[in-house]
Design a protein around this motif. Sequence first.
Motif, PDB file in Angstrom:
ATOM      1  N   PHE A   1      54.792   8.834  24.241  1.00 24.53           N
ATOM      2  CA  PHE A   1      53.635   8.222  24.772  1.00 24.53           C
ATOM      3  C   PHE A   1      53.438   9.163  26.214  1.00 24.53           C
ATOM      4  O   PHE A   1      52.688   8.599  27.186  1.00 24.53           O
ATOM      5  CB  PHE A   1      54.042   6.920  25.534  1.00 24.53           C
ATOM      6  CG  PHE A   1      54.386   5.982  24.068  1.00 24.53           C
ATOM      7  CD1 PHE A   1      53.340   5.456  23.480  1.00 24.53           C
ATOM      8  CD2 PHE A   1      55.730   5.644  23.800  1.00 24.53           C
ATOM      9  CE1 PHE A   1      53.581   4.483  22.422  1.00 24.53           C
ATOM     10  CE2 PHE A   1      55.885   4.821  22.796  1.00 24.53           C
ATOM     11  CZ  PHE A   1      54.725   4.355  22.045  1.00 24.53           C
ATOM     12  N   GLY A   2      53.954  10.312  26.162  1.00 28.38           N
ATOM     13  CA  GLY A   2      53.858  11.159  27.266  1.00 28.38           C
ATOM     14  C   GLY A   2      54.590  10.990  28.488  1.00 28.38           C
ATOM     15  O   GLY A   2      54.334  11.627  29.796  1.00 28.38           O
ATOM     16  N   ASN A   3      55.770  10.253  28.241  1.00 32.63           N
ATOM     17  CA  ASN A   3      56.936  10.238  29.415  1.00 32.63           C
ATOM     18  C   ASN A   3      57.617  11.066  29.368  1.00 32.63           C
ATOM     19  O   ASN A   3      58.370  11.277  28.203  1.00 32.63           O
ATOM     20  CB  ASN A   3      57.279   8.625  29.318  1.00 32.63           C
ATOM     21  CG  ASN A   3      56.350   7.545  29.555  1.00 32.63           C
ATOM     22  OD1 ASN A   3      55.548   7.428  30.619  1.00 32.63           O
ATOM     23  ND2 ASN A   3      56.243   6.553  28.596  1.00 32.63           N
ATOM     24  N   ILE A   4      58.346  11.665  30.467  1.00 31.51           N
ATOM     25  CA  ILE A   4      59.249  12.956  30.575  1.00 31.51           C
ATOM     26  C   ILE A   4      60.229  11.958  31.396  1.00 31.51           C
ATOM     27  O   ILE A   4      60.204  11.517  32.601  1.00 31.51           O
ATOM     28  CB  ILE A   4      58.802  13.769  31.093  1.00 31.51           C
ATOM     29  CG1 ILE A   4      57.741  14.613  30.262  1.00 31.51           C
ATOM     30  CG2 ILE A   4      59.967  14.887  31.686  1.00 31.51           C
ATOM     31  CD1 ILE A   4      57.323  15.977  31.069  1.00 31.51           C
ATOM     32  N   TYR A   5      61.609  12.047  30.958  1.00 30.72           N
ATOM     33  CA  TYR A   5      62.784  11.279  31.489  1.00 30.72           C
ATOM     34  C   TYR A   5      63.614  12.426  32.090  1.00 30.72           C
ATOM     35  O   TYR A   5      64.291  13.231  31.570  1.00 30.72           O
ATOM     36  CB  TYR A   5      63.633  10.563  30.333  1.00 30.72           C
ATOM     37  CG  TYR A   5      62.604   9.278  29.985  1.00 30.72           C
ATOM     38  CD1 TYR A   5      62.416   8.223  30.365  1.00 30.72           C
ATOM     39  CD2 TYR A   5      61.741   9.608  28.738  1.00 30.72           C
ATOM     40  CE1 TYR A   5      61.876   7.064  29.947  1.00 30.72           C
ATOM     41  CE2 TYR A   5      61.047   8.555  28.278  1.00 30.72           C
ATOM     42  CZ  TYR A   5      61.140   7.413  28.982  1.00 30.72           C
ATOM     43  OH  TYR A   5      60.032   6.400  28.320  1.00 30.72           O
ATOM     44  N   VAL A   6      64.023  12.230  33.635  1.00 30.23           N
ATOM     45  CA  VAL A   6      64.730  13.288  34.225  1.00 30.23           C
ATOM     46  C   VAL A   6      65.965  12.517  34.696  1.00 30.23           C
ATOM     47  O   VAL A   6      65.905  11.510  35.783  1.00 30.23           O
ATOM     48  CB  VAL A   6      63.851  13.870  35.272  1.00 30.23           C
ATOM     49  CG1 VAL A   6      64.695  14.735  36.277  1.00 30.23           C
ATOM     50  CG2 VAL A   6      62.455  14.246  35.130  1.00 30.23           C
TER      51      VAL A   6
END
Length: 216
Positions: free
Chosen positions: A151-156
């Motif tokens: 979904f285009g979410n980047i988890y940092v």
Amino acid sequence: MNYRKLHFFFALSHLFFSVEPFTPAERYSHTSALVENKLYFLGGDGEFYSNEVFYLDLSQQFYAEYPSWTDLTANSGMSIKSSWAAAALTINDNNPTVYLVGGIMYNQNNEDSFTSLVYAFIPKSGQWNKPVIKGTEPARRRQFQIAADDFGNIYVFGGGADKYVGSQNLQVFNDMAILNTADLTWSYGPIVNAPSPRGGHSATLISNGVIVYIGG
């Protein structure tokens, strides 16, 4: 063939055969991203800090001892020298984008040159930009990995901060910052039962939607 043409032929042959393929210098602390059949490598540290961008075409057969690299730095090099950053691929509206997050950012004089926590690389055009992101930006950090979902979410998650990323004190994080690349906003996930603060770990998104963090 007259002597003038013969001399010209030999000159061209010498010029052609003297061109050597691009061979990256040895390095560590670089990052990479797979875009379709091309494995892109960004920055790194070795004998020098690097702003290089190059790729290996995995659709072509190659010998592991002599891979055929393609160097994009002349036209698509980063505006900063980058090391200990993290990269992830997202695809919004059929447009692949590699996001480079955090890390050490130096100018040509090897001095801290922080202007944005996030840079975006568009492989189709070979262009970089600094996206304007709404919300509260996480603290600068290095030595972490990121994961991106469909979904285009980047988890940092995690990482550390020291003088090389502008911190006066040594810090290690266990917060979860989430970059939504569809609308370019930052948000934060819960930290209840989160792993202990860490850096140098791996982050792997598996098929059931869970991100597995190992080591650090």
